[in-house]
Scaffold this active site. Structure first.
Site, mmCIF file in Angstrom:
data_model
loop_
_atom_site.group_PDB
_atom_site.id
_atom_site.type_symbol
_atom_site.label_atom_id
_atom_site.label_comp_id
_atom_site.label_asym_id
_atom_site.label_seq_id
_atom_site.Cartn_x
_atom_site.Cartn_y
_atom_site.Cartn_z
ATOM 1 N N ARG A 53 -19.223 -22.970 -7.958
ATOM 2 C CA ARG A 53 -18.269 -22.929 -9.069
ATOM 3 C C ARG A 53 -18.029 -24.352 -9.570
ATOM 4 O O ARG A 53 -17.771 -25.265 -8.781
ATOM 5 C CB ARG A 53 -16.950 -22.309 -8.595
ATOM 6 C CG ARG A 53 -15.869 -22.199 -9.668
ATOM 7 C CD ARG A 53 -14.578 -21.670 -9.066
ATOM 8 N NE ARG A 53 -13.461 -21.720 -10.006
ATOM 9 C CZ ARG A 53 -12.184 -21.867 -9.660
ATOM 10 N NH1 ARG A 53 -11.871 -21.986 -8.384
ATOM 11 N NH2 ARG A 53 -11.237 -21.912 -10.577
ATOM 12 N N TYR A 55 -15.700 -26.487 -12.385
ATOM 13 C CA TYR A 55 -14.549 -26.301 -13.257
ATOM 14 C C TYR A 55 -13.798 -27.612 -13.449
ATOM 15 O O TYR A 55 -14.003 -28.593 -12.727
ATOM 16 C CB TYR A 55 -13.603 -25.223 -12.729
ATOM 17 C CG TYR A 55 -13.153 -25.362 -11.300
ATOM 18 C CD1 TYR A 55 -11.852 -25.719 -10.986
ATOM 19 C CD2 TYR A 55 -14.035 -25.091 -10.244
ATOM 20 C CE1 TYR A 55 -11.422 -25.810 -9.670
ATOM 21 C CE2 TYR A 55 -13.623 -25.187 -8.926
ATOM 22 C CZ TYR A 55 -12.314 -25.550 -8.647
ATOM 23 O OH TYR A 55 -11.910 -25.648 -7.338
ATOM 24 N N ASP A 57 -10.301 -29.177 -13.199
ATOM 25 C CA ASP A 57 -9.042 -28.899 -12.518
ATOM 26 C C ASP A 57 -7.886 -29.631 -13.207
ATOM 27 O O ASP A 57 -8.089 -30.464 -14.091
ATOM 28 C CB ASP A 57 -9.142 -29.327 -11.055
ATOM 29 C CG ASP A 57 -8.177 -28.575 -10.161
ATOM 30 O OD1 ASP A 57 -7.435 -27.715 -10.663
ATOM 31 O OD2 ASP A 57 -8.155 -28.848 -8.940
ATOM 32 N N TRP A 420 -15.796 -15.057 -6.752
ATOM 33 C CA TRP A 420 -16.345 -15.037 -5.393
ATOM 34 C C TRP A 420 -16.615 -13.625 -4.892
ATOM 35 O O TRP A 420 -17.513 -13.406 -4.073
ATOM 36 C CB TRP A 420 -15.373 -15.748 -4.438
ATOM 37 C CG TRP A 420 -15.157 -17.187 -4.774
ATOM 38 C CD1 TRP A 420 -14.013 -17.746 -5.267
ATOM 39 C CD2 TRP A 420 -16.117 -18.250 -4.682
ATOM 40 N NE1 TRP A 420 -14.202 -19.097 -5.472
ATOM 41 C CE2 TRP A 420 -15.475 -19.437 -5.125
ATOM 42 C CE3 TRP A 420 -17.445 -18.321 -4.266
ATOM 43 C CZ2 TRP A 420 -16.119 -20.675 -5.162
ATOM 44 C CZ3 TRP A 420 -18.090 -19.554 -4.307
ATOM 45 C CH2 TRP A 420 -17.437 -20.705 -4.738
#
Length: 455
Positions: A53, A55, A57, A420
């Protein structure tokens, strides 16, 4: 080998050196960095073909969470593949800046502190059985984690009342509790929020957030395998002596600041021991457990040997034996030699720049590859396998199914979502597939969905 799913979540510090051209805010640089991701993924929160993953934050920190891994070497490969993915985004963003006449440089740091005193983390996730008495497990694990910085501290030049000094851990000063459900307000060493990302009746996810972000692969390997071995030992429910520490937060900071291994730690029962004594106990117990289980061979044996070598180095007051393997020792050697050669104090800005360069992963900016190429920092991974790991999932986990679904859905041009646990076709939510077993590499419903997408 140890059969346990492990994952790493690494937050990266982001900085922009504008040079003589127009400055950019961190938020502007982050948006530019993730522009290619948004273009194909329509989000700053996506899953990649290797099952990991990626991303953005809170605080404009790029973050990579590796796919589920059962092989510690594959965990290293996946972690390093995330660095390559971010490095390519940096190159693309800098090309975009140059097209607008902006010649600045973007820097990404694998560290835990910035110049303003903010902290960002490297979180470890270990799959454990739900049947365990969680409170007992965390109480017994905490003394190991408090003293584990002797193995995997990233090192840092800290400003103290007595002047600048090298401390063991970048993270230690930013921990406020031993065990808690919070992750930001109080920042505990073990976060107890119950999000297993798996069948909640069978599994629990142990979320460790006290560790430093490592550059040296040896530090990451020693950190994760030693912790997994200690967890395997604790899962046996054998009767063990209590090493409960009276004040874990104070002990964590004292050990980091002292940086000798001989730091005195007061236990809950009033005894006083050294940090090294606590680690010695866990090493001996983990070694005996590994031998009894028949797993004290191959990589496990190598990690146990490195653990032994490291504790012997601390006991002897000479870290030369691990200078080329572990972060704290490597960084201490690099910074102190540079400061002595240049006649500088450790708090000189030039030393600070060198420390940052040690953690920089932007193309052609960091030191790790140079140190590895010169034989000054040991590399455990194969560069070709790391390159391939950008698009290849680790073996032995459901990441393989996630990867195949992503490839099939993107190839078919079909709107989709994954997390997930789930594989989902956006236009047909009824076709959602649940993958509750992290060890599952095949699933009838998932296989049918992938075959349909492949046509």
């Amino acid at each position: 080998m140890i059969t346990r799913v492990i994952g790493l979540e690494t937050e990266y510090g982001l900085a922009y050196d504008a040079g003589p051209t127009r400055p950019q805010t961190t938020e502007e640089v982050a948006r530019r960095l993730f522009a290619p991701v948004v273009e194909w993924g329509r989000s700053t929160n996506v899953f990649l073909l290797n099952g990991s993953r990626l991303y953005l934050d809170v605080g404009s920190h790029p973050e990579v969470a590796t796919a589920e891994c059962v092989d510690p070497l594959e965990l290293l490969e996946q972690d390093r593949a995330g660095v390559l993915t971010l490095a390519r985004l940096v190159s693309t963003a800098e090309d975009s800046l140059r097209s607008e006449g902006l010649e600045g440089k973007i820097h990404l740091f694998r560290n835990n502190v910035d110049s303003a005193g903010n902290s960002f983390g490297c979180h470890e996730n270990y799959l454990i059985p739900r049947r365990l008495e969680y409170r007992r497990l965390t109480e017994q694990l905490l003394p190991f984690l408090v003293t584990r910085q002797l193995l995997s501290g990233a090192g840092h030049v800290a400003k103290t009342e007595d002047g600048p000094r090298l401390v063991l851990s970048q993270r230690a000063e930013h921990m406020w509790e031993g065990v808690s459900a919070s992750s930001t307000r109080s920042r505990p060493m073990i976060n107890t929020r119950d999000e297993p990302h798996a069948d909640a009746e069978r599994f629990r996810r142990l979320h460790v957030i006290v560790g430093d972000t490592n550059m040296a692969e040896g530090s990451t390997l020693l950190k994760t395998v030693s912790t997994s071995l200690v967890l395997s030992l604790l899962e046996t429910a054998r009767v063990m002596p209590s090493w409960a520490i009276a004040n874990p937060v104070k002990a964590l900071r004292d050990i980091s600041r002292d940086a000798t291994g001989s730091t005195l730690v007061t236990l809950a029962d009033g005894r006083t021991v050294t940090a090294l004594q606590i680690q010695e106990y866990f090493l001996e117990a983990a070694s005996a457990h590994a031998a009894a289980e028949g797993i004290a061979e191959g990589l496990v044996a190598e990690v146990l040997g490195l653990w032994r070598l490291t504790l012997d180095a601390w006991a002897g007051g000479d870290l030369d034996a691990v200078n080329g393997t572990l972060d704290f020792a490597a960084k201490r050697e690099l910074l102190t030699r540079y400061a002595e050669r240049q006649g500088l104090a450790l708090d000189d800005p030039r030393v600070a720049r060198l420390e940052l360069a040690y953690h920089d992963v932007a193309p052609e900016a960091g030191l790790r590859e140079s140190l590895e190429a010169r034989g000054l920092l040991r590399r455990f991974t194969d560069p070709a396998r790391v390159e391939a790991a950008q698009d290849t999932p680790p073996s032995g986990t459901r990441a393989q199914l996630r990867s195949r679904f992503l490839a099939a859905a993107r190839g078919a041009g079909v709107e989709h979502q994954v997390d997930w646990l789930h594989l989902k076709l956006t236009q047909d939510p009824g076709r959602t597939v649940l993958l509750p077993d992290p060890f599952a590499t095949s699933d009838a419903a998932a296989e049918a969905l992938i075959d349909e997408l492949l046509g």
